[in-house]
Design an enzyme around this catalytic site. Structure first.
Site, mmCIF file in Angstrom:
data_model
loop_
_atom_site.group_PDB
_atom_site.id
_atom_site.type_symbol
_atom_site.label_atom_id
_atom_site.label_comp_id
_atom_site.label_asym_id
_atom_site.label_seq_id
_atom_site.Cartn_x
_atom_site.Cartn_y
_atom_site.Cartn_z
ATOM 1 N N ASP A 224 24.029 67.120 17.324
ATOM 2 C CA ASP A 224 24.008 66.761 18.753
ATOM 3 C C ASP A 224 23.657 65.281 18.927
ATOM 4 O O ASP A 224 24.238 64.572 19.749
ATOM 5 C CB ASP A 224 23.075 67.685 19.561
ATOM 6 C CG ASP A 224 21.848 68.124 18.792
ATOM 7 O OD1 ASP A 224 21.694 67.726 17.621
ATOM 8 O OD2 ASP A 224 21.011 68.848 19.356
ATOM 9 N N ASP B 164 37.308 63.726 16.041
ATOM 10 C CA ASP B 164 38.109 63.495 17.254
ATOM 11 C C ASP B 164 37.391 62.528 18.192
ATOM 12 O O ASP B 164 38.007 61.638 18.782
ATOM 13 C CB ASP B 164 38.342 64.817 17.997
ATOM 14 C CG ASP B 164 39.705 65.413 17.666
ATOM 15 O OD1 ASP B 164 40.295 64.991 16.652
ATOM 16 O OD2 ASP B 164 40.169 66.294 18.410
ATOM 17 N N TYR C 299 35.510 78.168 10.013
ATOM 18 C CA TYR C 299 36.965 78.327 10.158
ATOM 19 C C TYR C 299 37.534 79.256 9.083
ATOM 20 O O TYR C 299 38.592 79.846 9.267
ATOM 21 C CB TYR C 299 37.683 76.978 10.064
ATOM 22 C CG TYR C 299 37.445 76.050 11.242
ATOM 23 C CD1 TYR C 299 36.672 76.448 12.326
ATOM 24 C CD2 TYR C 299 37.996 74.779 11.276
ATOM 25 C CE1 TYR C 299 36.436 75.602 13.393
ATOM 26 C CE2 TYR C 299 37.771 73.929 12.348
ATOM 27 C CZ TYR C 299 36.991 74.346 13.402
ATOM 28 O OH TYR C 299 36.772 73.506 14.463
ATOM 29 N N LYS D 8 22.884 70.737 11.343
ATOM 30 C CA LYS D 8 22.096 71.326 12.432
ATOM 31 C C LYS D 8 20.978 72.122 11.757
ATOM 32 O O LYS D 8 20.829 73.331 11.944
ATOM 33 C CB LYS D 8 23.023 72.207 13.295
ATOM 34 C CG LYS D 8 22.409 72.731 14.552
ATOM 35 C CD LYS D 8 22.181 71.682 15.621
ATOM 36 C CE LYS D 8 21.506 72.279 16.836
ATOM 37 N NZ LYS D 8 20.997 71.283 17.787
ATOM 38 N N ASP E 205 35.316 68.424 12.602
ATOM 39 C CA ASP E 205 36.504 68.527 13.454
ATOM 40 C C ASP E 205 36.219 67.839 14.791
ATOM 41 O O ASP E 205 36.996 67.009 15.281
ATOM 42 C CB ASP E 205 36.811 70.024 13.656
ATOM 43 C CG ASP E 205 38.158 70.253 14.318
ATOM 44 O OD1 ASP E 205 38.894 69.272 14.533
ATOM 45 O OD2 ASP E 205 38.483 71.419 14.625
#
Ligand code: NAD
Length: 357
Positions: free
Chosen positions: A223, A251, A142, A191, A247
Protein backbone atom coordinates in the site's frame (compact mmCIF):
# COMPACT_ATOMS: atom_id res chain seq x y z
CA UNK A 1 25.31 -14.72 -34.81
CA UNK A 2 22.31 -16.73 -36.02
CA UNK A 3 19.12 -16.39 -33.98
CA UNK A 4 15.69 -17.93 -34.40
CA UNK A 5 12.86 -15.58 -33.42
CA UNK A 6 9.28 -16.81 -33.03
CA UNK A 7 6.95 -13.99 -34.09
CA UNK A 8 3.43 -13.69 -32.69
CA UNK A 9 1.66 -10.85 -34.48
CA UNK A 10 -1.63 -11.55 -32.70
CA UNK A 11 -4.72 -9.37 -32.99
CA UNK A 12 -5.75 -5.72 -33.39
CA UNK A 13 -2.70 -3.48 -33.85
CA UNK A 14 -0.39 -6.48 -33.22
CA UNK A 15 0.51 -7.14 -36.89
CA UNK A 16 1.21 -3.42 -37.60
CA UNK A 17 3.54 -2.84 -34.66
CA UNK A 18 5.37 -6.16 -35.06
CA UNK A 19 6.05 -5.38 -38.73
CA UNK A 20 7.84 -2.17 -37.70
CA UNK A 21 9.91 -4.01 -35.08
CA UNK A 22 10.94 -6.64 -37.64
CA UNK A 23 12.05 -3.91 -40.06
CA UNK A 24 14.30 -2.57 -37.31
CA UNK A 25 15.63 -6.04 -36.38
CA UNK A 26 16.42 -6.73 -40.05
CA UNK A 27 18.41 -3.49 -40.25
CA UNK A 28 20.29 -4.43 -37.05
CA UNK A 29 21.09 -7.87 -38.49
CA UNK A 30 22.49 -6.29 -41.64
CA UNK A 31 24.49 -3.63 -39.82
CA UNK A 32 26.04 -5.99 -37.26
CA UNK A 33 26.35 -9.12 -39.43
CA UNK A 34 23.76 -11.31 -37.75
CA UNK A 35 21.15 -13.59 -39.23
CA UNK A 36 17.68 -13.42 -37.68
CA UNK A 37 15.33 -16.16 -38.87
CA UNK A 38 11.62 -15.66 -38.15
CA UNK A 39 8.94 -18.31 -37.52
CA UNK A 40 5.29 -17.22 -37.49
CA UNK A 41 3.22 -18.34 -34.52
CA UNK A 42 -0.58 -18.03 -34.27
CA UNK A 43 -1.78 -17.07 -30.81
CA UNK A 44 -4.82 -15.28 -29.41
CA UNK A 45 -7.99 -14.46 -31.31
CA UNK A 46 -6.48 -15.24 -34.71
CA UNK A 47 -5.54 -18.73 -33.46
CA UNK A 48 -9.07 -19.27 -32.09
CA UNK A 49 -10.46 -18.39 -35.54
CA UNK A 50 -8.00 -20.65 -37.36
CA UNK A 51 -7.43 -23.55 -34.96
CA UNK A 52 -10.26 -23.34 -32.41
CA UNK A 53 -7.92 -22.62 -29.49
CA UNK A 54 -5.76 -19.65 -28.41
CA UNK A 55 -2.40 -21.49 -28.36
CA UNK A 56 -2.31 -24.84 -30.20
CA UNK A 57 0.39 -27.22 -28.95
CA UNK A 58 2.33 -26.97 -32.19
CA UNK A 59 2.51 -23.19 -31.83
CA UNK A 60 3.91 -23.46 -28.30
CA UNK A 61 6.49 -25.94 -29.62
CA UNK A 62 7.56 -23.42 -32.27
CA UNK A 63 8.19 -20.90 -29.48
CA UNK A 64 10.12 -23.44 -27.40
CA UNK A 65 12.32 -24.22 -30.43
CA UNK A 66 13.27 -20.54 -30.85
CA UNK A 67 15.93 -18.39 -29.24
CA UNK A 68 13.28 -15.82 -28.30
CA UNK A 69 9.71 -14.76 -28.90
CA UNK A 70 8.46 -11.37 -30.09
CA UNK A 71 4.78 -10.66 -29.43
CA UNK A 72 2.52 -7.80 -30.57
CA UNK A 73 -0.75 -8.14 -28.61
CA UNK A 74 -3.74 -10.45 -28.43
CA UNK A 75 -7.46 -10.13 -27.79
CA UNK A 76 -10.34 -7.93 -28.87
CA UNK A 77 -14.12 -7.58 -28.68
CA UNK A 78 -14.68 -10.32 -31.26
CA UNK A 79 -13.59 -12.94 -28.70
CA UNK A 80 -15.06 -11.33 -25.55
CA UNK A 81 -17.83 -13.91 -25.31
CA UNK A 82 -15.94 -17.14 -25.99
CA UNK A 83 -15.76 -19.56 -23.01
CA UNK A 84 -13.22 -18.57 -20.30
CA UNK A 85 -10.76 -21.37 -21.03
CA UNK A 86 -10.65 -20.44 -24.74
CA UNK A 87 -10.15 -16.68 -24.40
CA UNK A 88 -7.19 -15.08 -26.25
CA UNK A 89 -5.53 -14.16 -22.92
CA UNK A 90 -5.46 -17.87 -22.00
CA UNK A 91 -2.99 -18.30 -24.87
CA UNK A 92 -0.69 -15.78 -23.20
CA UNK A 93 -0.92 -17.51 -19.80
CA UNK A 94 -0.27 -20.89 -21.48
CA UNK A 95 2.74 -19.44 -23.30
CA UNK A 96 4.23 -17.97 -20.09
CA UNK A 97 3.63 -21.25 -18.26
CA UNK A 98 4.87 -23.41 -21.16
CA UNK A 99 8.08 -21.39 -21.50
CA UNK A 100 8.45 -21.35 -17.66
CA UNK A 101 8.79 -17.57 -17.69
CA UNK A 102 8.69 -16.65 -14.02
CA UNK A 103 10.07 -13.12 -14.21
CA UNK A 104 8.39 -10.16 -15.88
CA UNK A 105 10.54 -7.08 -16.18
CA UNK A 106 8.95 -3.80 -17.01
CA UNK A 107 10.89 -0.54 -17.16
CA UNK A 108 9.15 2.68 -16.13
CA UNK A 109 11.20 5.34 -17.84
CA UNK A 110 10.14 8.87 -18.59
CA UNK A 111 11.59 10.11 -21.88
CA UNK A 112 12.59 13.74 -21.34
CA UNK A 113 11.02 14.65 -24.70
CA UNK A 114 7.65 13.42 -23.38
CA UNK A 115 7.81 14.83 -19.86
CA UNK A 116 4.61 16.83 -20.45
CA UNK A 117 2.68 13.59 -21.00
CA UNK A 118 3.21 12.47 -17.40
CA UNK A 119 0.14 13.01 -15.22
CA UNK A 120 2.45 13.89 -12.29
CA UNK A 121 3.36 17.45 -11.28
CA UNK A 122 6.47 18.91 -13.00
CA UNK A 123 8.16 19.25 -9.59
CA UNK A 124 7.98 15.46 -9.21
CA UNK A 125 8.77 14.61 -12.84
CA UNK A 126 11.88 16.78 -12.99
CA UNK A 127 13.55 14.56 -10.37
CA UNK A 128 13.48 11.80 -13.01
CA UNK A 129 11.60 8.52 -13.43
CA UNK A 130 13.74 5.53 -14.31
CA UNK A 131 13.03 2.29 -12.52
CA UNK A 132 12.10 -1.28 -13.32
CA UNK A 133 9.43 -3.51 -11.80
CA UNK A 134 10.45 -7.17 -11.58
CA UNK A 135 7.23 -9.17 -11.13
CA UNK A 136 6.92 -12.86 -10.29
CA UNK A 137 4.84 -14.24 -13.14
CA UNK A 138 3.77 -17.85 -12.69
CA UNK A 139 2.96 -18.20 -8.99
CA UNK A 140 0.74 -16.61 -6.35
CA UNK A 141 -2.99 -16.13 -6.43
CA UNK A 142 -3.32 -16.11 -10.24
CA UNK A 143 -2.07 -19.69 -10.33
CA UNK A 144 -3.68 -20.95 -7.11
CA UNK A 145 -6.94 -22.87 -6.90
CA UNK A 146 -10.07 -20.84 -7.73
CA UNK A 147 -13.43 -22.07 -6.45
CA UNK A 148 -16.95 -20.73 -6.14
CA UNK A 149 -19.30 -22.78 -3.97
CA UNK A 150 -22.68 -22.34 -2.37
CA UNK A 151 -22.12 -21.85 1.33
CA UNK A 152 -24.88 -21.09 3.81
CA UNK A 153 -27.24 -20.25 0.98
CA UNK A 154 -25.02 -17.78 -0.89
CA UNK A 155 -22.23 -17.98 -3.48
CA UNK A 156 -18.79 -17.86 -1.87
CA UNK A 157 -15.58 -17.59 -3.85
CA UNK A 158 -12.03 -18.52 -2.83
CA UNK A 159 -8.69 -17.88 -4.57
CA UNK A 160 -5.63 -19.47 -3.07
CA UNK A 161 -2.32 -17.60 -2.92
CA UNK A 162 0.63 -19.91 -2.51
CA UNK A 163 4.39 -19.39 -2.74
CA UNK A 164 7.16 -21.91 -2.14
CA UNK A 165 10.62 -20.76 -1.02
CA UNK A 166 12.27 -21.72 -4.33
CA UNK A 167 9.77 -19.59 -6.27
CA UNK A 168 10.59 -16.57 -4.12
CA UNK A 169 14.31 -17.18 -4.22
CA UNK A 170 14.57 -17.37 -8.02
CA UNK A 171 12.64 -14.12 -8.58
CA UNK A 172 14.48 -12.49 -5.66
CA UNK A 173 17.77 -13.27 -7.36
CA UNK A 174 16.57 -11.67 -10.60
CA UNK A 175 15.73 -8.57 -8.52
CA UNK A 176 19.22 -8.42 -6.99
CA UNK A 177 20.98 -9.20 -10.30
CA UNK A 178 18.96 -6.50 -12.08
CA UNK A 179 19.88 -4.00 -9.36
CA UNK A 180 23.56 -4.98 -9.75
CA UNK A 181 23.35 -3.99 -13.46
CA UNK A 182 21.70 -0.65 -12.59
CA UNK A 183 21.99 1.74 -9.63
CA UNK A 184 22.37 -0.98 -6.96
CA UNK A 185 19.10 -0.28 -5.16
CA UNK A 186 16.39 -2.87 -4.56
CA UNK A 187 12.97 -2.41 -2.96
CA UNK A 188 11.13 -5.62 -2.13
CA UNK A 189 7.37 -5.08 -1.94
CA UNK A 190 5.09 -7.30 0.14
CA UNK A 191 2.21 -7.25 2.65
CA UNK A 192 4.08 -8.92 5.48
CA UNK A 193 1.90 -7.28 8.14
CA UNK A 194 -1.05 -9.42 6.97
CA UNK A 195 -0.10 -12.30 4.65
CA UNK A 196 1.83 -15.48 5.42
CA UNK A 197 3.05 -15.64 1.80
CA UNK A 198 4.54 -12.17 2.31
CA UNK A 199 6.20 -13.13 5.60
CA UNK A 200 7.87 -16.05 3.81
CA UNK A 201 8.74 -13.70 0.93
CA UNK A 202 10.47 -11.30 3.34
CA UNK A 203 12.33 -14.13 5.11
CA UNK A 204 13.75 -15.42 1.81
CA UNK A 205 14.65 -11.92 0.59
CA UNK A 206 16.52 -11.18 3.84
CA UNK A 207 18.49 -14.40 3.42
CA UNK A 208 19.41 -13.37 -0.14
CA UNK A 209 20.41 -9.82 0.73
CA UNK A 210 23.46 -11.04 2.59
CA UNK A 211 24.75 -12.42 -0.72
CA UNK A 212 24.49 -8.99 -2.35
CA UNK A 213 26.17 -6.53 0.05
CA UNK A 214 26.67 -4.02 -2.81
CA UNK A 215 22.89 -3.63 -3.14
CA UNK A 216 21.07 -1.12 -0.94
CA UNK A 217 18.05 -3.22 0.06
CA UNK A 218 14.74 -2.21 1.64
CA UNK A 219 11.29 -3.70 2.32
CA UNK A 220 8.12 -1.78 1.57
CA UNK A 221 4.48 -2.66 2.16
CA UNK A 222 2.46 -2.72 -1.06
CA UNK A 223 0.00 0.00 0.00
CA UNK A 224 2.90 2.33 0.77
CA UNK A 225 4.62 1.39 -2.52
CA UNK A 226 1.47 2.37 -4.46
CA UNK A 227 1.63 5.80 -2.78
CA UNK A 228 5.39 6.29 -3.12
CA UNK A 229 5.30 5.57 -6.88
CA UNK A 230 3.19 8.70 -7.41
CA UNK A 231 4.71 10.75 -4.57
CA UNK A 232 8.39 10.32 -5.40
CA UNK A 233 9.18 7.78 -8.14
CA UNK A 234 12.79 8.99 -8.31
CA UNK A 235 13.53 7.00 -5.11
CA UNK A 236 13.19 3.68 -6.97
CA UNK A 237 15.76 1.78 -9.02
CA UNK A 238 14.44 -1.83 -8.99
CA UNK A 239 11.23 -3.04 -7.36
CA UNK A 240 10.76 -6.80 -6.93
CA UNK A 241 7.39 -8.21 -5.98
CA UNK A 242 4.94 -11.10 -6.30
CA UNK A 243 2.47 -11.64 -9.14
CA UNK A 244 -0.69 -9.79 -8.05
CA UNK A 245 1.09 -6.80 -6.49
CA UNK A 246 3.41 -6.63 -9.51
CA UNK A 247 0.51 -6.65 -11.95
CA UNK A 248 -1.02 -3.59 -10.30
CA UNK A 249 2.18 -1.67 -9.47
CA UNK A 250 3.69 -2.16 -12.95
CA UNK A 251 0.54 -0.67 -14.53
CA UNK A 252 0.70 2.26 -12.12
CA UNK A 253 4.40 2.70 -12.91
CA UNK A 254 3.76 2.78 -16.67
CA UNK A 255 0.92 5.26 -16.29
CA UNK A 256 3.13 7.88 -14.65
CA UNK A 257 5.46 7.85 -17.67
CA UNK A 258 2.73 9.17 -19.98
CA UNK A 259 2.09 6.72 -22.81
CA UNK A 260 1.60 2.99 -22.65
CA UNK A 261 2.54 2.88 -26.34
CA UNK A 262 6.20 3.55 -25.41
CA UNK A 263 6.85 0.80 -22.87
CA UNK A 264 8.51 -2.54 -23.62
CA UNK A 265 8.72 -5.61 -21.40
CA UNK A 266 10.55 -8.87 -21.11
CA UNK A 267 9.58 -12.15 -19.47
CA UNK A 268 12.39 -14.52 -18.65
CA UNK A 269 12.93 -17.97 -17.22
CA UNK A 270 16.09 -19.92 -16.51
CA UNK A 271 17.21 -20.38 -20.13
CA UNK A 272 18.12 -17.43 -22.33
CA UNK A 273 14.87 -17.65 -24.27
CA UNK A 274 12.47 -14.87 -23.36
CA UNK A 275 9.17 -13.35 -24.38
CA UNK A 276 9.35 -9.71 -25.46
CA UNK A 277 6.25 -7.58 -25.88
CA UNK A 278 4.95 -4.04 -25.45
CA UNK A 279 2.89 -3.62 -22.28
CA UNK A 280 -0.27 -2.41 -24.03
CA UNK A 281 -3.09 -4.51 -25.46
CA UNK A 282 -4.37 -4.91 -29.01
CA UNK A 283 -5.98 -1.43 -29.12
CA UNK A 284 -8.96 -2.51 -31.27
CA UNK A 285 -10.14 1.12 -31.46
CA UNK A 286 -7.21 2.07 -33.73
CA UNK A 287 -6.41 -1.29 -35.35
CA UNK A 288 -5.74 -1.29 -39.09
CA UNK A 289 -5.58 2.52 -39.28
CA UNK A 290 -1.80 3.07 -39.22
CA UNK A 291 -2.25 5.03 -35.96
CA UNK A 292 -0.51 2.73 -33.44
CA UNK A 293 2.71 3.71 -31.74
CA UNK A 294 5.25 0.98 -32.61
CA UNK A 295 7.91 2.22 -30.14
CA UNK A 296 6.98 -0.14 -27.27
CA UNK A 297 7.42 -3.10 -29.64
CA UNK A 298 10.63 -1.73 -31.17
CA UNK A 299 12.07 -1.20 -27.68
CA UNK A 300 10.98 -4.76 -26.82
CA UNK A 301 13.13 -5.92 -29.76
CA UNK A 302 16.00 -3.90 -28.24
CA UNK A 303 15.44 -5.66 -24.90
CA UNK A 304 15.55 -8.99 -26.75
CA UNK A 305 18.95 -8.10 -28.18
CA UNK A 306 20.23 -7.03 -24.75
CA UNK A 307 18.85 -9.78 -22.50
CA UNK A 308 18.46 -12.88 -24.68
CA UNK A 309 21.06 -12.38 -27.41
CA UNK A 310 23.77 -10.60 -25.41
CA UNK A 311 23.96 -7.85 -28.04
CA UNK A 312 24.26 -4.65 -25.98
CA UNK A 313 25.59 -2.47 -28.84
CA UNK A 314 22.68 -3.50 -31.04
CA UNK A 315 20.22 -2.70 -28.22
CA UNK A 316 21.89 0.69 -27.66
CA UNK A 317 21.68 1.42 -31.39
CA UNK A 318 17.92 0.78 -31.45
CA UNK A 319 17.32 2.86 -28.31
CA UNK A 320 19.42 5.73 -29.68
CA UNK A 321 17.47 5.64 -32.96
CA UNK A 322 14.21 5.95 -30.98
CA UNK A 323 15.66 8.91 -29.07
CA UNK A 324 16.62 10.61 -32.36
CA UNK A 325 13.13 10.12 -33.82
CA UNK A 326 11.64 11.74 -30.70
CA UNK A 327 14.26 14.52 -30.77
CA UNK A 328 13.25 15.20 -34.40
CA UNK A 329 9.73 15.92 -33.12
CA UNK A 330 8.05 12.89 -34.68
CA UNK A 331 5.01 11.70 -32.75
CA UNK A 332 2.24 9.14 -33.19
CA UNK A 333 -1.22 10.26 -32.06
CA UNK A 334 -0.95 8.89 -28.51
CA UNK A 335 2.13 11.04 -27.71
CA UNK A 336 1.35 14.03 -29.95
CA UNK A 337 2.41 17.43 -28.58
CA UNK A 338 2.05 20.97 -29.88
CA UNK A 339 4.75 21.87 -32.38
CA UNK A 340 5.53 18.23 -33.23
CA UNK A 341 4.86 16.31 -36.45
CA UNK A 342 2.10 13.70 -36.41
CA UNK A 343 3.15 10.46 -38.09
CA UNK A 344 1.60 7.02 -38.54
CA UNK A 345 2.85 3.66 -37.27
CA UNK A 346 4.71 2.87 -40.50
CA UNK A 347 6.28 6.34 -40.77
CA UNK A 348 7.51 6.16 -37.17
CA UNK A 349 9.07 2.76 -37.95
CA UNK A 350 10.69 4.17 -41.12
CA UNK A 351 12.09 7.15 -39.20
CA UNK A 352 13.63 4.94 -36.49
CA UNK A 353 15.09 2.78 -39.26
CA UNK A 354 16.65 5.81 -40.94
CA UNK A 355 18.28 6.96 -37.67
CA UNK A 356 19.59 3.44 -37.15
CA UNK A 357 21.27 3.47 -40.51
P1 NAD B 1 -5.19 -1.44 -24.79
O1 NAD B 1 -3.84 -1.31 -24.23
O2 NAD B 1 -5.32 -2.27 -26.01
O3 NAD B 1 -5.75 0.04 -25.17
C1 NAD B 1 -5.96 1.05 -24.19
C2 NAD B 1 -5.90 2.42 -24.88
O4 NAD B 1 -4.55 2.72 -25.24
C3 NAD B 1 -6.69 2.48 -26.19
O5 NAD B 1 -7.26 3.77 -26.32
C4 NAD B 1 -5.65 2.27 -27.27
O6 NAD B 1 -5.97 2.88 -28.51
C5 NAD B 1 -4.41 2.90 -26.64
N1 NAD B 1 -3.18 2.24 -27.09
C6 NAD B 1 -2.73 1.03 -26.68
N2 NAD B 1 -1.61 0.72 -27.32
C7 NAD B 1 -1.33 1.75 -28.14
C8 NAD B 1 -0.31 2.02 -29.08
N3 NAD B 1 0.72 1.16 -29.32
N4 NAD B 1 -0.34 3.18 -29.76
C9 NAD B 1 -1.32 4.06 -29.56
N5 NAD B 1 -2.33 3.88 -28.69
C10 NAD B 1 -2.33 2.72 -27.99
O7 NAD B 1 -6.15 -1.95 -23.64
P2 NAD B 1 -7.67 -2.44 -23.70
O8 NAD B 1 -8.45 -1.54 -24.63
O9 NAD B 1 -8.08 -2.56 -22.30
O10 NAD B 1 -7.62 -3.90 -24.31
C11 NAD B 1 -7.87 -4.21 -25.68
C12 NAD B 1 -7.68 -5.71 -25.87
O11 NAD B 1 -6.31 -6.05 -25.64
C13 NAD B 1 -8.50 -6.56 -24.91
O12 NAD B 1 -9.01 -7.67 -25.61
C14 NAD B 1 -7.48 -7.01 -23.86
O13 NAD B 1 -7.85 -8.23 -23.27
C15 NAD B 1 -6.23 -7.14 -24.71
N6 NAD B 1 -4.96 -7.03 -23.96
C16 NAD B 1 -3.93 -7.79 -24.42
C17 NAD B 1 -2.70 -7.69 -23.81
C18 NAD B 1 -1.57 -8.51 -24.38
O14 NAD B 1 -1.67 -9.01 -25.48
N7 NAD B 1 -0.46 -8.62 -23.67
C19 NAD B 1 -2.51 -6.82 -22.75
C20 NAD B 1 -3.57 -6.03 -22.32
C21 NAD B 1 -4.80 -6.14 -22.94
Amino acid sequence: MDKKIAVIRGDGIGPEIVNEAIKVLDAVAEKYNHKFEYTDVDMGGCAIDKWGEPLPKEMLERCLASDSVLLGAVGGPKWDNVPGDKRPEKGLLALRGGMKLYSNNRPAKLWSQLAEASPLKPSIVEKGIDFIVVRELIGGVYFGEHTTVNKDGEETATDIMEYAEHEIERIGRIGFETAMKRRHKLTSVDKANVLDTSRLWRKVMHRLKDEYPEVEYSDMLVDNAAMQIVKDPSQFDVIVTENLFGDILSDEASMITGSIGMIPSSSLGDGGCGLYEPIHGSAPDIAGQNKANPIGTILSAAMMCRFSFDMPSEADAIENAVTKALDAGLRTGDIMQEGCTLVGCKEMGDAILSYLE
